[in-house]
Structure formats: structure tokens, C-alpha cells
Scaffold this active site. Structure first.
Site, PDB file in Angstrom:
ATOM      1  N   ASP A  72       0.654  -1.486  -0.048  1.00 34.68           N
ATOM      2  CA  ASP A  72      -0.145   0.033   0.015  1.00 34.68           C
ATOM      3  C   ASP A  72       0.806   1.245  -0.041  1.00 34.68           C
ATOM      4  OD1 ASP A  72      -2.469   1.880   0.279  1.00 34.68           O
ATOM      5  OD2 ASP A  72      -1.446   2.121   2.207  1.00 34.68           O
ATOM      6  N   SER A  89      -6.850   0.193  -0.113  1.00 33.17           N
ATOM      7  CA  SER A  89      -5.711   0.801   0.591  1.00 33.17           C
ATOM      8  C   SER A  89      -5.891   0.698   2.255  1.00 33.17           C
ATOM      9  CB  SER A  89      -5.361   2.272   0.106  1.00 33.17           C
ATOM     10  OG  SER A  89      -4.810   3.010   0.793  1.00 33.17           O
TER      11      SER A  89
HETATM   12  N1  URA Z   1      -6.209   6.796   3.318  1.00 35.63           N
HETATM   13  C1  URA Z   1      -5.652   5.763   2.977  1.00 35.63           C
HETATM   14  O1  URA Z   1      -5.132   5.148   3.747  1.00 35.63           O
HETATM   15  N2  URA Z   1      -5.700   5.450   1.590  1.00 35.63           N
HETATM   16  C2  URA Z   1      -6.429   5.986   0.499  1.00 35.63           C
HETATM   17  O2  URA Z   1      -6.417   5.541  -0.597  1.00 35.63           O
HETATM   18  C3  URA Z   1      -7.120   7.300   0.957  1.00 35.63           C
HETATM   19  C4  URA Z   1      -7.076   7.554   2.167  1.00 35.63           C
END
Ligand code: URA
Length: 434
Positions: free
Chosen positions: A161, A183
Site C-alpha cells: 500500500d 488501501s
Molecule cells: N487513506 C488511505 O489510507 N488510503 C487511501 O487511499 C485514501 C485515504
């Protein structure tokens, strides 16, 4: 398999298999798939989207790309909370001690602020001495012995991520439901809680500007959580104005302490009660939401939540005297009062502009490496719905650097829309998705 074939398949709107998604994601983390192909893949997902199964698979692959935390040595049901990001959102600072004081263990990993939104870890660092990085042993020990720990995410939690987010940030592919949902949920799944309460922000200061898109995001995340066997619920909450009356790190800690003392703004306290009630219900600390709300309100009235906050500060090396003397938080000494140019009502606010204005004073970062000034920010004296007279103070800017002030004032003035008519009451919670 070649990255080209997977990109082409998604570009043509077809469903990807788990193997194909895994090939792209793990290849990218290892460095076998270059940035330009991953960027093309993300853009294909942006336009063609993913279905529930693809999203589930993407999340699982990202969640297992690094360390996963095992919270099973901590007795009881562990419930995490996550906000999709807002302005003035100091919820965790209030909510974590409230629910812990009610008997639910809080093992929380939080993030830093980026762009116009703030992050819990930066805020906690405004407390002198507070350590946001603990060893895994210390983290577990604190949760077992004190029922609370709040730390920054470990470097190796969902590294896929981290890498993908950095690329999305520079390729205009942030705001796609599957990409946001995977994410957020990959990090939540890796952090090990049994239940997840999501605060999905809606409005001018949020990623999701309207209720329809926020509902889609909430449904996607709840679906991912449930498919992974975690009880998940999402609240859609108002981010058309900042939460509470302060924006900026030390100022927000001060407001959180006031809220724990029972003197906080109603919206912040109510939001903590609503999110906390879902946490206590999932954690089986309360049978009903009504019972949970009462327990949470009592935790403030009795002083137990405030004491828990003090305990948290103490066990993580911070100066617990900040609770009784908030001047120790080091708020900047220079202030500027922004006056209203006319009579009327604050008809609406652009919360994002307020966040940007605070960032311009130095409270936030535009790049991950930026150093922030914890002592600066904005105190809002008037918010949406309030009547205001010409020359009356709309807000106070706390600043250190004269060069940054004017730009911030201009942005803030733009954020306020003052009209002769009073606006309709706005809801704090727009709905629940479960
Ligand atoms: N927060 C996150 O951790 N990921 C995203 O894509 C958007 C907000």
C-alpha cells in the site's frame, strides 16, 4: 504472464483473477514491475474499476505484503477505528481513552497527516516527551496492563500500500473506490483487530464530496471487512466543516483534553460517542447502542476517560502534567484575529480550504519529508450556522512565521461563505452502513 497483458485486460474492462492481481502487486513491491506499468495499471483500474471479488483479492494481497500483527495474546475482542481523513479530526485522542475507560482494550496504529488532513501521530507528538514508536513487546504490554496504546504504523505494515499510494498520489489515481478501500482495509486487516469501525467522512473537507460516493466507499470497505471475517461497520459523517473548533496539532490536543474534561465542542463529543458506541457493541462491552452511549458519556462525566488519557501519556513517556496545564503543549504565541467583512450567518465553510490554510501556517506537510510546526494552527470562533457581525472575529490564526500569514488569511477568508440567511441544520451522522 506479462504486466502488459494484465494492463490490457483491465483496460478492456475485464475481470482480473487473483493470480493476475498478485502478479502485478508483488511484482511491483519487488521491483520487477516498473513504475510506468503500475501507473498504467492503476489508471486502468481508475477508469474500469474492480468488482467485489477483485477488490477482496487486491486487499488480501496488500495486507499480506508485509508484517501482520497478532493481537490474540490480548484477552477480549479487539476493535479498531479508522477515519478516511478530515480537517480538525482529533477523534482518536478522545475516543481511545473513552472506550478504554469503558473496558475495551485499544491497540491502535495511527497515521501522520498528509496534505490538508491531519494525523493522530503528529498530534500526539505535540505532547512533550510522548513516544509514538514502541517495540512490539512494549505495545502489547501496555495494552495488556493499561488497556491502551497508540503508536505509528510500523514500517513494514502493508508495504504494498505504501508503494502504491505514493504512485497514486502523483498519477491522479487516489480517488477511486477500489483503490481507496483496498488501501485502508489492507492496513486495518494487517493491524489485527477482530472488529473495525470506519468513520467515512463526507463533504468539502473529505475525499468523498457527496453522500452517494461516500456510501459506495463505505459499502466497499464493509464488504471487504466482512469477507475477511471481521465485523465491520461504517458511519458516514459530516466533513462540510472542520470537526470541533481547532485545526493544528497542539491546538487539537488541547481541545481533545478539554473534551475529555466535558468542556469540548458538541460535534466532537457526539462523534466520539457514536463511533465509540459501535466499538463497544462489537466488543460486546454493551448489549445495545443506547447502553454504550450512556457508558461513554459517563466515562467523561466521571473523569475516567481523562484519567485514561493521562495514563496513556505517562506510559508512552509524555509529560502527564499537560492534562492539568495545557500551556505545556507549546501553542505559538503570535496570533492574528481574522474579522468578518460583513453581517450575516456563516452559510457554509470549505473545510478543505481551512485545512490548507492551517497547512500554509506550517501545521501540515505537502511532502512526506516536510517538517511541521506543531505549535501553529487555527481556532474557529464561528462555524456554519453561526450569526456574525461585521468586525467580529471569525477565527484566530496561531503562527510563527510572518511570511506564511497573508496567504493563509486569504485562503481562510475564501473558506467562509457569509450570507444574510441562516443555513439549514446539518446532520453530524448521515447514515450507517453495515
Ligand atoms: N487513506 C488511505 O489510507 N488510503 C487511501 O487511499 C485514501 C485515504
Amino acid at each position: 504472464m506479462r504486466p502488459y497483458d494484465v494492463i490490457l485486460k483491465k483496460r478492456n474492462g475485464m475481470e482480473l483473477s487473483k493470480e493476475e492481481i498478485k502478479f502485478m502487486v508483488t511484482g511491483f513491491v519487488k521491483g520487477d514491475v516498473p513504475d510506468y506499468q503500475m501507473a498504467a495499471f492503476l489508471m486502468a483500474v481508475y477508469f474500469r474499476h474492480m468488482n467485489d471479488v477483485e477488490r477482496y483479492n487486491l486487499t488480501e494481497i496488500m495486507a499480506h505484503s508485509g508484517d501482520t500483527i497478532d493481537l490474540s495474546p490480548i484477552p477480549g475482542i479487539k476493535v479498531d477505528k479508522h477515519s478516511t481523513g478530515g480537517v480538525g479530526d482529533k477523534t482518536t485522542l478522545v475516543l481511545a481513552p473513552m472506550v478504554s475507560a469503558c473496558g475495551l482494550p485499544v491497540a491502535k496504529m495511527s497515521g501522520r497527516g498528509l496534505g490538508h488532513t491531519g494525523g493522530t501521530i503528529d498530534k500526539l507528538e505535540a505532547i512533550p516527551g510522548f513516544r509514538t514508536s514502541l517495540s512490539e513487546e512494549e505495545f502489547m504490554k501496555n495494552v495488556k496492563e493499561h488497556g491502551i496504546a497508540v503508536v505509528g504504523q510500523t514500517a513494514n505494515l502493508a508495504p504494498a500500500d505504501k508503494k502504491i499510494y505514493a504512485l497514486r498520489d502523483v498519477t491522479a489515481t487516489i480517488d477511486e473506490i477500489s483503490l481507496i478501500a483496498s488501501s485502508i482495509m489492507s492496513k486495518k486487516l494487517a493491524a489485527g483487530a477482530d472488529g473495525i469501525v470506519l468513520d467515512v467522512k463526507v463533504g468539502s473537507g473529505a475525499f468523498m464530496k457527496n453522500i452517494a460516493s461516500a456510501t459506495d466507499l463505505a459499502r466497499a470497505m464493509v464488504d471487504i471487512g466482512k469477507r475477511h471475517g471481521r465485523e465491520t461497520v461504517a458511519l458516514l459523517t459530516n466533513m462540510d466543516r472542520p470537526l470541533g473548533n481547532t485545526v493544528g496539532n497542539a491546538l487539537e490536543v488541547k481541545e481533545a483534553i478539554e473534551t475529555l474534561k466535558g468542556n469540548g465542542p458538541w460535534d466532537l463529543e457526539e462523534l466520539c460517542v457514536e463511533l465509540g458506541a459501535q466499538m463497544l457493541r462489537i466488543g460486546k462491552i454493551a448489549q445495545t447502542l443506547e447502553e454504550a452511549r450512556k457508558m461513554l458519556r459517563d466515562s467523561i462525566k466521571s473523569g475516567k476517560a481523562l484519567n485514561k488519557f493521562k495514563e496513556l501519556v505517562e506510559i508512552q513517556g509524555g509529560d502527564p502534567r499537560v492534562v492539568d496545564d495545557t500551556s505545556l503543549l507549546g501553542v505559538s504565541s503570535k496570533t492574528y484575529e481574522l474579522k468578518s467583512p460583513k453581517d450575516g450567518y456563516v452559510y457554509s465553510m470549505n473545510a478543505e480550504e481551512v485545512g490548507i490554510s492551517s497547512m500554509m501556517l506550517g501545521a501540515g506537510r505537502t511532502k512526506k519529508e516536510d517538517k511541521i510546526d506543531l505549535s501553529v494552527g487555527i481556532e474557529l470562533m464561528k462555524k456554519t450556522g453561526d450569526e456574525v457581525k461585521a468586525g467580529e472575529t471569525l477565527c484566530v490564526l496561531y503562527y510563527n512565521d510572518d511570511k506564511r500569514l497573508q496567504e493563509s488569511i486569504d485562503t481562510l477568508l475564501n473558506a467562509y461563505d457569509i450570507k444574510e440567511v441562516k443555513p439549514k441544520e446539518e446532520k453530524l451522522v448521515h447514515g450507517v452502513v453495515q
